[in-house]
Design a protein around this motif. Sequence first.
Motif, mmCIF file in Angstrom:
data_model
loop_
_atom_site.group_PDB
_atom_site.id
_atom_site.type_symbol
_atom_site.label_atom_id
_atom_site.label_comp_id
_atom_site.label_asym_id
_atom_site.label_seq_id
_atom_site.Cartn_x
_atom_site.Cartn_y
_atom_site.Cartn_z
ATOM 1 N N ILE A 240 12.598 45.923 -8.112
ATOM 2 C CA ILE A 240 12.965 45.373 -6.810
ATOM 3 C C ILE A 240 12.588 46.116 -5.388
ATOM 4 O O ILE A 240 12.494 46.078 -4.606
ATOM 5 C CB ILE A 240 14.346 45.278 -7.114
ATOM 6 C CG1 ILE A 240 14.665 44.230 -8.098
ATOM 7 C CG2 ILE A 240 15.143 44.946 -5.589
ATOM 8 C CD1 ILE A 240 15.869 43.910 -8.226
ATOM 9 N N ALA B 73 11.402 62.312 -4.309
ATOM 10 C CA ALA B 73 12.487 62.772 -4.787
ATOM 11 C C ALA B 73 13.216 61.967 -5.574
ATOM 12 O O ALA B 73 13.180 60.604 -6.087
ATOM 13 C CB ALA B 73 13.669 62.681 -3.198
ATOM 14 N N ASP B 74 14.403 62.957 -6.296
ATOM 15 C CA ASP B 74 15.646 62.602 -7.332
ATOM 16 C C ASP B 74 16.529 62.285 -6.373
ATOM 17 O O ASP B 74 17.466 63.353 -6.007
ATOM 18 C CB ASP B 74 15.363 63.837 -8.355
ATOM 19 C CG ASP B 74 16.877 63.148 -8.365
ATOM 20 O OD1 ASP B 74 18.143 62.131 -8.748
ATOM 21 O OD2 ASP B 74 17.173 63.935 -9.686
ATOM 22 N N VAL B 75 17.235 61.107 -6.263
ATOM 23 C CA VAL B 75 17.910 60.984 -5.049
ATOM 24 C C VAL B 75 19.632 60.882 -5.784
ATOM 25 O O VAL B 75 20.613 60.924 -4.688
ATOM 26 C CB VAL B 75 18.075 59.063 -4.733
ATOM 27 C CG1 VAL B 75 17.295 58.409 -4.530
ATOM 28 C CG2 VAL B 75 18.599 58.539 -6.074
ATOM 29 N N ASP C 6 10.453 57.423 -4.408
ATOM 30 C CA ASP C 6 10.723 57.633 -6.304
ATOM 31 C C ASP C 6 10.938 59.040 -7.232
ATOM 32 O O ASP C 6 10.619 59.843 -5.991
ATOM 33 C CB ASP C 6 9.455 56.787 -6.945
ATOM 34 C CG ASP C 6 10.108 56.002 -8.174
ATOM 35 O OD1 ASP C 6 10.278 54.230 -7.852
ATOM 36 O OD2 ASP C 6 10.095 56.360 -8.541
ATOM 37 N N ILE C 7 11.559 58.767 -7.809
ATOM 38 C CA ILE C 7 11.546 59.867 -8.482
ATOM 39 C C ILE C 7 10.006 60.300 -9.062
ATOM 40 O O ILE C 7 9.600 61.224 -9.099
ATOM 41 C CB ILE C 7 12.601 60.148 -9.873
ATOM 42 C CG1 ILE C 7 13.159 61.545 -9.805
ATOM 43 C CG2 ILE C 7 12.161 59.211 -10.583
ATOM 44 C CD1 ILE C 7 14.410 61.274 -10.557
ATOM 45 N N THR D 116 12.356 42.382 -13.442
ATOM 46 C CA THR D 116 11.169 43.334 -13.717
ATOM 47 C C THR D 116 11.511 44.415 -15.360
ATOM 48 O O THR D 116 12.304 44.058 -16.051
ATOM 49 C CB THR D 116 12.069 44.745 -12.932
ATOM 50 O OG1 THR D 116 13.491 44.818 -13.408
ATOM 51 C CG2 THR D 116 12.210 43.467 -11.818
ATOM 52 N N ASN E 67 4.426 56.351 -11.112
ATOM 53 C CA ASN E 67 4.648 54.836 -11.137
ATOM 54 C C ASN E 67 4.759 54.460 -10.573
ATOM 55 O O ASN E 67 5.343 53.450 -9.667
ATOM 56 C CB ASN E 67 6.098 55.500 -10.774
ATOM 57 C CG ASN E 67 7.646 54.639 -11.805
ATOM 58 O OD1 ASN E 67 6.618 53.660 -12.276
ATOM 59 N ND2 ASN E 67 8.783 54.149 -11.303
ATOM 60 N N MET F 277 13.125 47.263 -15.709
ATOM 61 C CA MET F 277 14.193 46.892 -16.089
ATOM 62 C C MET F 277 14.315 46.385 -17.171
ATOM 63 O O MET F 277 15.312 46.671 -18.512
ATOM 64 C CB MET F 277 15.220 47.603 -15.012
ATOM 65 C CG MET F 277 16.570 47.941 -15.801
ATOM 66 S SD MET F 277 17.694 47.892 -14.018
ATOM 67 C CE MET F 277 17.482 49.531 -13.353
ATOM 68 N N ARG G 2 8.017 50.432 -8.364
ATOM 69 C CA ARG G 2 8.120 48.826 -8.755
ATOM 70 C C ARG G 2 9.473 48.287 -8.742
ATOM 71 O O ARG G 2 10.154 48.953 -8.488
ATOM 72 C CB ARG G 2 8.175 49.291 -10.704
ATOM 73 C CG ARG G 2 9.287 50.051 -11.020
ATOM 74 C CD ARG G 2 9.239 50.493 -12.506
ATOM 75 N NE ARG G 2 10.415 50.354 -13.035
ATOM 76 C CZ ARG G 2 10.647 51.087 -13.913
ATOM 77 N NH1 ARG G 2 9.467 51.502 -14.835
ATOM 78 N NH2 ARG G 2 11.429 51.423 -14.922
HETATM 79 P P1 ADP Z 1 14.721 46.724 -11.289
HETATM 80 O O1 ADP Z 1 15.096 46.181 -11.624
HETATM 81 O O2 ADP Z 1 16.208 47.630 -10.219
HETATM 82 O O3 ADP Z 1 14.082 46.548 -10.106
HETATM 83 P P2 ADP Z 1 13.608 49.796 -12.261
HETATM 84 O O4 ADP Z 1 13.614 50.424 -13.523
HETATM 85 O O5 ADP Z 1 12.124 48.292 -12.289
HETATM 86 O O6 ADP Z 1 14.212 48.830 -11.583
HETATM 87 O O7 ADP Z 1 12.744 50.300 -11.345
HETATM 88 C C1 ADP Z 1 13.821 51.412 -10.554
HETATM 89 C C2 ADP Z 1 13.002 52.164 -10.368
HETATM 90 O O8 ADP Z 1 13.788 53.225 -9.629
HETATM 91 C C3 ADP Z 1 12.192 52.666 -10.188
HETATM 92 O O9 ADP Z 1 10.645 53.229 -9.477
HETATM 93 C C4 ADP Z 1 12.434 54.001 -10.925
HETATM 94 O O10 ADP Z 1 11.647 55.493 -11.415
HETATM 95 C C5 ADP Z 1 12.938 54.618 -9.856
HETATM 96 N N1 ADP Z 1 14.409 55.285 -9.990
HETATM 97 C C6 ADP Z 1 15.209 55.594 -10.979
HETATM 98 N N2 ADP Z 1 16.224 56.904 -11.084
HETATM 99 C C7 ADP Z 1 15.720 57.318 -9.680
HETATM 100 C C8 ADP Z 1 15.725 58.800 -9.240
HETATM 101 N N3 ADP Z 1 17.142 59.257 -9.733
HETATM 102 N N4 ADP Z 1 15.478 58.578 -8.082
HETATM 103 C C9 ADP Z 1 14.382 57.483 -7.596
HETATM 104 N N5 ADP Z 1 14.130 57.062 -7.550
HETATM 105 C C10 ADP Z 1 14.181 56.886 -9.252
#
Ligand code: ADP
Length: 246
Positions: free
Chosen positions: A16, A61-63, A35-36, A188, A40, A190, A14
């Motif tokens: 950016i 994956a969890d980054v 994405d985690i 977004t 989503n 966020m 989602r």
């Molecule tokens: P932004 O405004 O930066 O786009 P969002 O919260 O809308 O922020 O999107 C951030 C994305 O990052 C989300 O899809 C979220 O699930 C993902 N995310 C958050 N933590 C992790 C993680 N540890 N590993 C992978 N993806 C992640």
Amino acid sequence: MASGAVALVTGAGRGIGRAIALRLARDGYNVALNDIRRDNGLENVRREIRGMGREVIECIADVSKESQVKGMVDSAVKELGGLDVMVANAGICVAKPFMKSTLKEWDQSFDVNGKGVFLCYKYAAERMIEQGRGGRIIGACSQAGKQGADVLTIYCATKFVVRSLTQTTALKPHNITINAYAPGIVDTAMLSKLKEDLKSFVSTPILDALDTGTPEQIAALVSYLASKEAQFVTGEPEPTFSFELK
Ligand code: ADP
């Protein structure tokens, strides 16, 4: 961009990250979507990219976990044939002033925004050096990484880390550039959460008075940073979208 070039975008479900993944697919890249969470929005992004005729894979994956980042990069290389662009976009935001912030929030934020970006930069660079065809590494900084904001203590600290990491990661001999985008306020999920979180700390609706940018504007900058034209732009946390009061 060579035909069949591959981009990996983290946090692509989602916001950016989604806009960046779609833009890079439109630019001609085959895309690995991370994405985690699977639930989503990732499936929709995947469908849209497939509709453009590009190859696309999902890497849940969890980054912040080293083995998962390594696995995600390995899958992109194995399934899509290489890695040309890494966008370390995934991040979280804790919107609280210093005295309300907890150690747990500090650790979680640094795990994702700090360690996560470090790991993505590192494993992408390792693969790109091995491949020997150069590459583009792009991270998620923020205006909060250039200027402190007292209701975003931890978030600002994590983004200062991304800024300095990007400035100090020189890989010029390998024809790999490393840059970061530094958005202001972007519309977004966020931002919605941030506004909600700040309600108890900020008496006036300051955020409602801010002009917001769109994820697509950030994606356009990433498209440029990934392009051949940006060959000599590196170590830059400065390409910026700064939003003014309306
Ligand atoms: P932004 O405004 O930066 O786009 P969002 O919260 O809308 O922020 O999107 C951030 C994305 O990052 C989300 O899809 C979220 O699930 C993902 N995310 C958050 N933590 C992790 C993680 N540890 N590993 C992978 N993806 C992640």
